[in-house]
Design a protein around this motif. Structure first.
Motif, PDB file in Angstrom:
ATOM      1  N   VAL A 186      44.962  27.997  21.315  1.00 55.83           N
ATOM      2  CA  VAL A 186      45.480  27.720  22.647  1.00 55.83           C
ATOM      3  C   VAL A 186      46.972  28.013  22.701  1.00 55.83           C
ATOM      4  CG1 VAL A 186      43.741  25.913  22.968  1.00 55.83           C
ATOM      5  CG2 VAL A 186      46.065  25.276  22.269  1.00 55.83           C
ATOM      6  N   ALA A 187      47.434  28.271  23.919  1.00 49.80           N
ATOM      7  CA  ALA A 187      48.852  28.507  24.172  1.00 49.80           C
ATOM      8  C   ALA A 187      49.401  27.355  24.992  1.00 49.80           C
ATOM      9  CB  ALA A 187      49.042  29.822  24.917  1.00 49.80           C
ATOM     10  N   ASP A 188      50.572  26.879  24.599  1.00 47.06           N
ATOM     11  CA  ASP A 188      51.290  25.824  25.323  1.00 47.06           C
ATOM     12  C   ASP A 188      52.594  26.438  25.812  1.00 47.06           C
ATOM     13  OD1 ASP A 188      52.401  23.488  26.276  1.00 47.06           O
ATOM     14  OD2 ASP A 188      52.887  22.675  24.295  1.00 47.06           O
ATOM     15  N   ILE A 189      52.605  26.887  27.089  1.00 43.46           N
ATOM     16  CA  ILE A 189      53.791  27.560  27.598  1.00 43.46           C
ATOM     17  C   ILE A 189      54.794  26.525  28.116  1.00 43.46           C
ATOM     18  CG2 ILE A 189      52.537  29.675  28.095  1.00 43.46           C
ATOM     19  CD1 ILE A 189      52.455  28.901  31.010  1.00 43.46           C
ATOM     20  N   SER A 206      40.617  21.072  14.428  1.00 43.24           N
ATOM     21  CA  SER A 206      40.413  22.482  14.111  1.00 43.24           C
ATOM     22  C   SER A 206      41.200  23.405  15.029  1.00 43.24           C
ATOM     23  CB  SER A 206      38.920  22.831  14.195  1.00 43.24           C
ATOM     24  OG  SER A 206      38.466  22.780  15.540  1.00 43.24           O
ATOM     25  N   LEU A 207      41.978  22.827  15.931  1.00 41.15           N
ATOM     26  CA  LEU A 207      42.693  23.605  16.937  1.00 41.15           C
ATOM     27  C   LEU A 207      43.950  24.240  16.355  1.00 41.15           C
ATOM     28  CD1 LEU A 207      42.303  24.063  20.039  1.00 41.15           C
ATOM     29  CD2 LEU A 207      43.941  22.218  20.391  1.00 41.15           C
ATOM     30  N   ARG A 208      44.210  25.477  16.771  1.00 42.22           N
ATOM     31  CA  ARG A 208      45.471  26.137  16.469  1.00 42.22           C
ATOM     32  C   ARG A 208      46.251  26.249  17.772  1.00 42.22           C
ATOM     33  NH1 ARG A 208      45.932  27.894  11.472  1.00 42.22           N
ATOM     34  NH2 ARG A 208      47.835  29.016  12.044  1.00 42.22           N
ATOM     35  N   VAL A 209      47.477  25.757  17.772  1.00 40.70           N
ATOM     36  CA  VAL A 209      48.282  25.704  18.987  1.00 40.70           C
ATOM     37  C   VAL A 209      49.541  26.540  18.793  1.00 40.70           C
ATOM     38  CG1 VAL A 209      49.365  24.213  20.699  1.00 40.70           C
ATOM     39  CG2 VAL A 209      47.456  23.341  19.329  1.00 40.70           C
ATOM     40  N   GLU A 210      49.824  27.390  19.777  1.00 43.17           N
ATOM     41  CA  GLU A 210      51.041  28.191  19.748  1.00 43.17           C
ATOM     42  C   GLU A 210      51.891  27.849  20.972  1.00 43.17           C
ATOM     43  OE1 GLU A 210      50.620  32.332  18.758  1.00 43.17           O
ATOM     44  OE2 GLU A 210      48.675  31.962  17.777  1.00 43.17           O
ATOM     45  N   GLY A 211      53.104  27.389  20.730  1.00 42.50           N
ATOM     46  CA  GLY A 211      54.006  27.013  21.805  1.00 42.50           C
ATOM     47  C   GLY A 211      54.961  28.150  22.145  1.00 42.50           C
ATOM     48  N   PHE A 212      55.217  28.327  23.445  1.00 44.27           N
ATOM     49  CA  PHE A 212      56.097  29.391  23.922  1.00 44.27           C
ATOM     50  C   PHE A 212      57.190  28.790  24.801  1.00 44.27           C
ATOM     51  CE2 PHE A 212      52.016  31.218  22.995  1.00 44.27           C
ATOM     52  CZ  PHE A 212      52.294  32.461  22.427  1.00 44.27           C
ATOM     53  N   GLY A 230      53.205  16.432  10.602  1.00 47.51           N
ATOM     54  CA  GLY A 230      52.177  16.879   9.664  1.00 47.51           C
ATOM     55  C   GLY A 230      51.219  17.909  10.217  1.00 47.51           C
ATOM     56  N   VAL A 231      51.607  18.595  11.297  1.00 44.24           N
ATOM     57  CA  VAL A 231      50.719  19.608  11.882  1.00 44.24           C
ATOM     58  C   VAL A 231      51.365  20.986  11.875  1.00 44.24           C
ATOM     59  CG1 VAL A 231      49.452  17.959  13.309  1.00 44.24           C
ATOM     60  CG2 VAL A 231      51.531  19.042  14.222  1.00 44.24           C
ATOM     61  N   GLY A 232      52.410  21.158  11.085  1.00 41.25           N
ATOM     62  CA  GLY A 232      53.120  22.426  11.053  1.00 41.25           C
ATOM     63  C   GLY A 232      52.273  23.594  10.610  1.00 41.25           C
ATOM     64  N   ASP A 233      51.161  23.311   9.917  1.00 40.18           N
ATOM     65  CA  ASP A 233      50.285  24.398   9.474  1.00 40.18           C
ATOM     66  C   ASP A 233      49.385  24.920  10.590  1.00 40.18           C
ATOM     67  OD1 ASP A 233      48.979  21.908   9.508  1.00 40.18           O
ATOM     68  OD2 ASP A 233      47.449  22.598   8.087  1.00 40.18           O
ATOM     69  N   ARG A 234      49.248  24.141  11.679  1.00 41.90           N
ATOM     70  CA  ARG A 234      48.373  24.560  12.785  1.00 41.90           C
ATOM     71  C   ARG A 234      49.116  24.723  14.105  1.00 41.90           C
ATOM     72  NH1 ARG A 234      44.924  21.122  14.485  1.00 41.90           N
ATOM     73  NH2 ARG A 234      45.626  19.251  13.381  1.00 41.90           N
ATOM     74  N   VAL A 235      50.402  24.441  14.111  1.00 38.97           N
ATOM     75  CA  VAL A 235      51.198  24.564  15.327  1.00 38.97           C
ATOM     76  C   VAL A 235      52.391  25.477  15.032  1.00 38.97           C
ATOM     77  CG1 VAL A 235      52.554  23.348  17.063  1.00 38.97           C
ATOM     78  CG2 VAL A 235      50.539  22.249  16.084  1.00 38.97           C
ATOM     79  N   SER A 236      52.531  26.512  15.829  1.00 38.65           N
ATOM     80  CA  SER A 236      53.654  27.438  15.652  1.00 38.65           C
ATOM     81  C   SER A 236      54.335  27.658  17.001  1.00 38.65           C
ATOM     82  CB  SER A 236      53.171  28.775  15.079  1.00 38.65           C
ATOM     83  OG  SER A 236      52.195  29.362  15.928  1.00 38.65           O
ATOM     84  N   PHE A 237      55.563  28.164  16.953  1.00 37.59           N
ATOM     85  CA  PHE A 237      56.353  28.293  18.170  1.00 37.59           C
ATOM     86  C   PHE A 237      56.994  29.676  18.245  1.00 37.59           C
ATOM     87  CE2 PHE A 237      56.209  23.797  17.066  1.00 37.59           C
ATOM     88  CZ  PHE A 237      55.708  23.260  18.248  1.00 37.59           C
ATOM     89  N   HIS A 238      57.134  30.165  19.499  1.00 33.25           N
ATOM     90  CA  HIS A 238      57.637  31.516  19.725  1.00 33.25           C
ATOM     91  C   HIS A 238      58.701  31.502  20.815  1.00 33.25           C
ATOM     92  CE1 HIS A 238      54.092  32.861  17.463  1.00 33.25           C
ATOM     93  NE2 HIS A 238      53.384  32.059  18.245  1.00 33.25           N
ATOM     94  N   LEU A 239      59.804  32.180  20.548  1.00 36.32           N
ATOM     95  CA  LEU A 239      60.859  32.356  21.553  1.00 36.32           C
ATOM     96  C   LEU A 239      60.449  33.535  22.435  1.00 36.32           C
ATOM     97  CD1 LEU A 239      63.724  31.300  22.389  1.00 36.32           C
ATOM     98  CD2 LEU A 239      64.644  33.175  20.976  1.00 36.32           C
ATOM     99  N   VAL A 240      59.561  33.255  23.383  1.00 33.57           N
ATOM    100  CA  VAL A 240      58.946  34.297  24.206  1.00 33.57           C
ATOM    101  C   VAL A 240      58.816  33.789  25.631  1.00 33.57           C
ATOM    102  CG1 VAL A 240      56.813  35.596  24.632  1.00 33.57           C
ATOM    103  CG2 VAL A 240      57.679  35.344  22.293  1.00 33.57           C
TER     104      VAL A 240
END
Length: 363
Positions: A186-189, A206-212, A230-240
């Protein structure tokens, strides 16, 4: 002569005395908020919460601050009803927080936590000269210009609500089903400090979350917060920019939590979300629960939303070229119009009330 009947209350509401009373009440409210900001920044509430009743000398010693200022602040807070006076010790009056004050002013996990509201308004007041110029010229004041207090206070105020947010989403079967799918992405804009992304990852293992987001400082906070949670392995962030979301898909769900009204180009963002989501996926907007139309008899919620809009959200949105200038008070019809221009058929309310917000599902 008009046949309209004006009752006594309506007549008195337009008198100079009535308006003067409103201005005085507003001035006292501002004083209270700025005193709350002082007490928070100087550690005075934290000390009173941790230690209990103190006099001005004890409070100043415990926090490394001036006794004379502490004494003035303690007395003002007592008159405002946030502190109460207790039996004096050593010739100085001692003060304690009234019941409930510690939760509202120091408990960052409570949905009643409102200290960040004072921080936010203090940050906007600091930019009054720029705001005045923006109002004259039609330009704006960017989120970056409002500074650290604005950024951190928004994150802190939303955090307890974002923590509870996944339980609300579970009430909507279509959303819950997508989030529960094994390996869903999922994307979290407009993710800000990342608390919404973190809450989703915690609730759905089991969710992978990408923040923008477009604010670098917010994303630095978000990465630290995700690691601490403790969720840094499944949550990532993008300067986008969210308008470029399609380049990073596909996603099983796209969320815009309390951010679309700030965006200068919401139609482009909703179009990008449509292009980025899978055919079975969902796009969800959580935004302020503004009334369906302007009403002169609207209550305090609407007044608060207009306050945020005047001093933060609208100036931020207007700071970008060709902004639609939505502002905080984004009504349902406004969102529906944006969605349709972006290629969607509708924006359906699926959770009508969640604190200051409601949830829309685009279709």
């Amino acid at each position: 002569m008009s046949g309209t009947i004006i009752d006594d209350d309506q007549a008195s509401s337009g008198t100079a005395e009535h308006v003067a009373d409103k201005v005085l009440a507003a001035a006292l409210g501002w004083v209270d908020l700025m005193a709350i900001h002082l007490g928070s920044q100087l550690g005075w509430y934290a000390a009173l919460t941790a230690v209990g009743p103190m006099d001005s000398e004890e409070l100043a010693t415990a926090t490394g601050t001036s006794e004379r200022y502490a004494r003035e602040w303690l007395e003002q807070q007592c008159l405002s009803g946030i502190l109460r006076q207790v039996p004096s010790r050593g010739g100085r009056a001692a003060f304690a927080l009234v019941p409930g004050a510690a939760e509202v002013l120091t408990d960052a996990s409570s949905m009643s936590y409102l200290e960040p509201l004072a921080r936010m308004l203090a940050a906007s007041a600091h930019r009054i000269p720029q705001l005045v110029e923006a109002y004259r010229s039609g330009t704006g004041v960017s989120w970056e210009d409002f500074g650290r207090h604005a950024r951190e206070s928004q994150a802190d105020m939303n955090r307890p609500w974002f923590t509870a947010m996944p339980q609300k989403l579970q009430e909507v079967e279509r959303i819950h089903t997508r989030l529960s799918a094994p390996g869903a992405r999922v994307a979290d804009i407009g993710t800000g400090a990342g608390w919404s992304a973190i809450a989703l990852a915690r609730e759905y293992p089991s969710l992978r979350v990408e923040g923008f987001d477009v604010d670098r400082c917010s994303l630095e906070d978000a990465e630290a917060n995700a690691a601490d949670a403790g969720v840094g392995d499944r949550v990532s962030f993008h300067l986008v920019d969210a308008a470029d979301l399609a380049d990073h898909g596909p996603f099983d769900a796209v969320f815009a939590f309390e951010c679309l009204h700030d965006m200068p180009h919401p139609i482009e963002v909703l179009a990008a979300a449509r292009a980025a989501v899978t055919p079975e996926g969902v796009v969800v907007v959580m935004d302020e629960a503004a009334a369906d139309e302007f009403d002169t008899g609207a209550g305090d919620l609407e007044r608060l939303l207009y306050g945020f809009s005047l001093f933060v959200c609208l100036p931020d949105g207007m700071s970008h070229p060709n902004s639609v200038g939505t502002g905080t008070v984004m009504r349902h019809d406004t969102l529906r119009a944006y969605a349709r221009e972006a290629g969607w058929k509708d924006a359906e309310v699926v959770v009508p009330e969640f604190g200051l917000w409601r949830f829309y599902l685009l279709s």
